[in-house]
Design an enzyme around this catalytic site. Structure first.
Site, PDB file in Angstrom:
ATOM      1  N   SER A  12       1.982   2.748  13.106  1.00 34.92           N
ATOM      2  CA  SER A  12       1.026   1.682  13.019  1.00 34.92           C
ATOM      3  C   SER A  12       0.997   0.723  14.222  1.00 34.92           C
ATOM      4  O   SER A  12       2.136   0.531  14.846  1.00 34.92           O
ATOM      5  CB  SER A  12       0.999   0.918  11.939  1.00 34.92           C
ATOM      6  OG  SER A  12       2.076  -0.249  11.961  1.00 34.92           O
ATOM      7  N   LYS A  84      10.394  -7.927   5.515  1.00 38.65           N
ATOM      8  CA  LYS A  84       9.753  -7.797   4.040  1.00 38.65           C
ATOM      9  C   LYS A  84       9.579  -6.340   3.499  1.00 38.65           C
ATOM     10  O   LYS A  84       9.456  -6.188   2.309  1.00 38.65           O
ATOM     11  CB  LYS A  84       8.299  -8.585   4.027  1.00 38.65           C
ATOM     12  CG  LYS A  84       7.452  -8.105   4.759  1.00 38.65           C
ATOM     13  CD  LYS A  84       6.091  -9.029   4.468  1.00 38.65           C
ATOM     14  CE  LYS A  84       4.754  -8.438   5.279  1.00 38.65           C
ATOM     15  NZ  LYS A  84       4.232  -7.237   4.643  1.00 38.65           N
ATOM     16  N   ASP A  85       9.678  -5.507   4.293  1.00 38.06           N
ATOM     17  CA  ASP A  85       9.268  -4.115   3.764  1.00 38.06           C
ATOM     18  C   ASP A  85      10.817  -3.346   3.350  1.00 38.06           C
ATOM     19  O   ASP A  85      10.912  -2.241   2.684  1.00 38.06           O
ATOM     20  CB  ASP A  85       8.690  -3.143   5.009  1.00 38.06           C
ATOM     21  CG  ASP A  85       7.541  -3.429   5.058  1.00 38.06           C
ATOM     22  OD1 ASP A  85       6.681  -4.156   3.951  1.00 38.06           O
ATOM     23  OD2 ASP A  85       6.851  -3.202   6.161  1.00 38.06           O
ATOM     24  N   LEU A 131       1.367  -7.413  -4.896  1.00 39.32           N
ATOM     25  CA  LEU A 131       1.541  -7.954  -6.107  1.00 39.32           C
ATOM     26  C   LEU A 131       1.607  -9.427  -6.109  1.00 39.32           C
ATOM     27  O   LEU A 131       1.066 -10.279  -6.711  1.00 39.32           O
ATOM     28  CB  LEU A 131       2.534  -7.241  -7.048  1.00 39.32           C
ATOM     29  CG  LEU A 131       2.385  -6.014  -7.331  1.00 39.32           C
ATOM     30  CD1 LEU A 131       3.487  -5.661  -8.374  1.00 39.32           C
ATOM     31  CD2 LEU A 131       0.887  -5.849  -8.037  1.00 39.32           C
ATOM     32  N   ARG A 132       2.500 -10.065  -5.101  1.00 35.21           N
ATOM     33  CA  ARG A 132       2.809 -11.572  -5.011  1.00 35.21           C
ATOM     34  C   ARG A 132       1.536 -12.079  -4.368  1.00 35.21           C
ATOM     35  O   ARG A 132       1.066 -13.042  -5.142  1.00 35.21           O
ATOM     36  CB  ARG A 132       3.737 -11.603  -4.109  1.00 35.21           C
ATOM     37  CG  ARG A 132       4.103 -13.245  -3.480  1.00 35.21           C
ATOM     38  CD  ARG A 132       4.795 -13.335  -2.093  1.00 35.21           C
ATOM     39  NE  ARG A 132       4.356 -12.428  -1.208  1.00 35.21           N
ATOM     40  CZ  ARG A 132       3.581 -13.240  -0.126  1.00 35.21           C
ATOM     41  NH1 ARG A 132       3.139 -14.342  -0.324  1.00 35.21           N
ATOM     42  NH2 ARG A 132       3.128 -12.079   0.943  1.00 35.21           N
ATOM     43  N   ARG A 133       0.595 -11.555  -3.393  1.00 34.24           N
ATOM     44  CA  ARG A 133      -0.511 -12.088  -3.019  1.00 34.24           C
ATOM     45  C   ARG A 133      -1.403 -12.130  -4.273  1.00 34.24           C
ATOM     46  O   ARG A 133      -2.322 -12.859  -4.482  1.00 34.24           O
ATOM     47  CB  ARG A 133      -1.013 -11.385  -1.848  1.00 34.24           C
ATOM     48  CG  ARG A 133      -0.408 -11.804  -0.551  1.00 34.24           C
ATOM     49  CD  ARG A 133      -0.696 -11.155   0.740  1.00 34.24           C
ATOM     50  NE  ARG A 133       0.256 -11.229   2.046  1.00 34.24           N
ATOM     51  CZ  ARG A 133       0.370 -10.403   2.905  1.00 34.24           C
ATOM     52  NH1 ARG A 133      -0.057  -9.185   2.557  1.00 34.24           N
ATOM     53  NH2 ARG A 133       1.004 -10.734   3.795  1.00 34.24           N
ATOM     54  N   ARG A 150      -5.400  -1.163   0.681  1.00 30.69           N
ATOM     55  CA  ARG A 150      -4.121  -0.506   1.417  1.00 30.69           C
ATOM     56  C   ARG A 150      -4.665  -0.192   2.723  1.00 30.69           C
ATOM     57  O   ARG A 150      -5.674  -0.234   3.195  1.00 30.69           O
ATOM     58  CB  ARG A 150      -3.727   0.755   0.839  1.00 30.69           C
ATOM     59  CG  ARG A 150      -2.943   0.693  -0.736  1.00 30.69           C
ATOM     60  CD  ARG A 150      -1.429   0.258  -0.437  1.00 30.69           C
ATOM     61  NE  ARG A 150      -0.818   0.763   0.541  1.00 30.69           N
ATOM     62  CZ  ARG A 150      -0.322   1.997   0.498  1.00 30.69           C
ATOM     63  NH1 ARG A 150      -0.399   2.822  -0.563  1.00 30.69           N
ATOM     64  NH2 ARG A 150       0.307   2.526   1.585  1.00 30.69           N
ATOM     65  N   ARG A 156      -7.503  -2.449   7.075  1.00 32.69           N
ATOM     66  CA  ARG A 156      -7.821  -3.588   6.107  1.00 32.69           C
ATOM     67  C   ARG A 156      -9.080  -4.284   6.683  1.00 32.69           C
ATOM     68  O   ARG A 156      -9.992  -4.764   6.245  1.00 32.69           O
ATOM     69  CB  ARG A 156      -6.533  -4.338   5.778  1.00 32.69           C
ATOM     70  CG  ARG A 156      -5.626  -3.576   5.141  1.00 32.69           C
ATOM     71  CD  ARG A 156      -4.561  -4.630   4.317  1.00 32.69           C
ATOM     72  NE  ARG A 156      -3.529  -3.869   4.429  1.00 32.69           N
ATOM     73  CZ  ARG A 156      -2.124  -4.310   3.697  1.00 32.69           C
ATOM     74  NH1 ARG A 156      -2.148  -5.418   3.091  1.00 32.69           N
ATOM     75  NH2 ARG A 156      -1.312  -3.397   3.692  1.00 32.69           N
ATOM     76  N   CYS A 243       8.601  -3.736  -4.822  1.00 33.54           N
ATOM     77  CA  CYS A 243       7.189  -4.015  -4.821  1.00 33.54           C
ATOM     78  C   CYS A 243       6.388  -3.969  -6.300  1.00 33.54           C
ATOM     79  O   CYS A 243       5.281  -4.397  -6.309  1.00 33.54           O
ATOM     80  CB  CYS A 243       6.537  -2.682  -4.011  1.00 33.54           C
ATOM     81  SG  CYS A 243       6.360  -2.736  -2.295  1.00 33.54           S
TER      82      CYS A 243
END
Length: 308
Positions: A12, A84-85, A131-133, A150, A156, A243
């Site tokens: 990416s 964070k991944d 899920l946090r957001r 996604r 996005r 996740c």
């Protein structure tokens, strides 16, 4: 040292920006030419699976598995990741050997129907794959329609332009690294919208015992970022974070002291428990672990039932 250091990364634009930042820092630290490096793009399961949430497909390891396999097979020498991944448990033989200086850890809101989440009309759609957001958005505005979103940053943003949602939330750090700060309409405060553990930090993974690589990476390792991440990752590990679990945590280092704030929240946003901790930076991992145990005791085991 071998002639070419092979840097493994996802393909990416953000992942490539992070890989090239790592390369630039290594070039500067060791007075090496660009020819001394090769950026190797590796497609991961997380990149290929776009039709369902990562929590249903297998979690965080989907963004690292193929890259780590290449590292163990010696097809690459180092792997560059968004911290964070990273799962809290790494494959045998691998370690996180360096962290680059951390960017701003806040989340950024990009709104089309309004500039802020508070300003969105009732029932507006907000897209997020985290899920946090999702949970934090629901805590702020239970009336909003939170939809799955996604894809990489550019995907996005394109979906937003196409009207798939009225707003979305992305990491401020990623947008800054891509030079896309101008799309941001609001920045989320750390105290009310805390980030994911590791957010904003680039980490470098390597083989344990690879002394030449270790020596190279030591020169670009940022100690305060490493201490902060040790705290956050210990918090995540003690809560069995993945996740599938909405967990937030953020540590800062100042004057040899680590200050940590953590949060666990139910996926629907209706229940949450916070914890704060402080102590010597050299004990960062212990402090994060103890904070997790404190918040788990406060919430009770039933709080986690059904999360997976």
């Amino acid at each position: 040292m071998q002639t070419t250091l092979k840097i493994g990364t996802r393909g990416s634009p953000l992942a490539l920006a992070q890989a090239h930042e790592t390369q630039a820092r290594l070039m500067a630290a060791h007075s090496l030419p660009v020819e001394a490096f090769e950026v190797v793009v590796i497609s991961t399961s997380g990149d290929r699976i776009q039709d369902r949430p990562l929590s249903e497909a297998g979690g965080k390891g989907l963004f690292t598995k193929e890259i780590e396999e290449a590292l163990l097979a010696r097809r690459i020498d180092i792997a560059v990741h968004s911290s964070k991944d990273m799962p809290t448990v790494l494959p045998d033989g691998l370690e996180l050997s360096a962290f680059l200086p951390r960017e701003d850890a806040r989340d950024a809101f990009i709104g089309k129907a309004a500039k802020t989440i508070a300003g969105l009309p009732q029932g507006a759609k907000v897209g997020s794959s985290s899920l946090r957001r999702q949970a934090l958005i629901r805590r702020m505005r239970p009336d909003l329609d939170v939809v799955m979103f996604r894809g990489n940053v550019q995907t996005r943003l394109r979906k937003l332009d196409e009207g798939v949602a009225d707003g979305t939330i992305l990491a401020f750090a990623g947008l800054k690294r891509l030079g896309l700060e101008d799309v941001i309409t609001d920045l989320m405060p750390l105290d009310t919208f805390p980030p994911a553990p590791g957010q904003g930090a680039i980490c470098i993974e390597s083989r344990i015992g690879d002394l030449n690589v270790e020596k190279m990476l030591t020169a670009i390792h940022d100690v305060p970022t490493g201490q902060a991440l040790a705290c956050e990752r210990a918090f995540l590990a003690a809560l069995d974070g993945s996740c599938r679990t909405p967990i937030a945590g953020h540590a800062t280092i100042s004057g040899g002291t680590v200050s940590f704030a953590g949060l666990i929240i139910s996926p629907d946003g209706t229940q949450s428990h916070e914890v704060k901790a402080q102590g010597p930076a050299q004990d960062a991992a212990r402090i994060g672990d103890e904070a997790a145990r404190t918040v788990r005791a406060k919430a009770g085991e039933k709080f986690f039932d059904g999360w997976a």
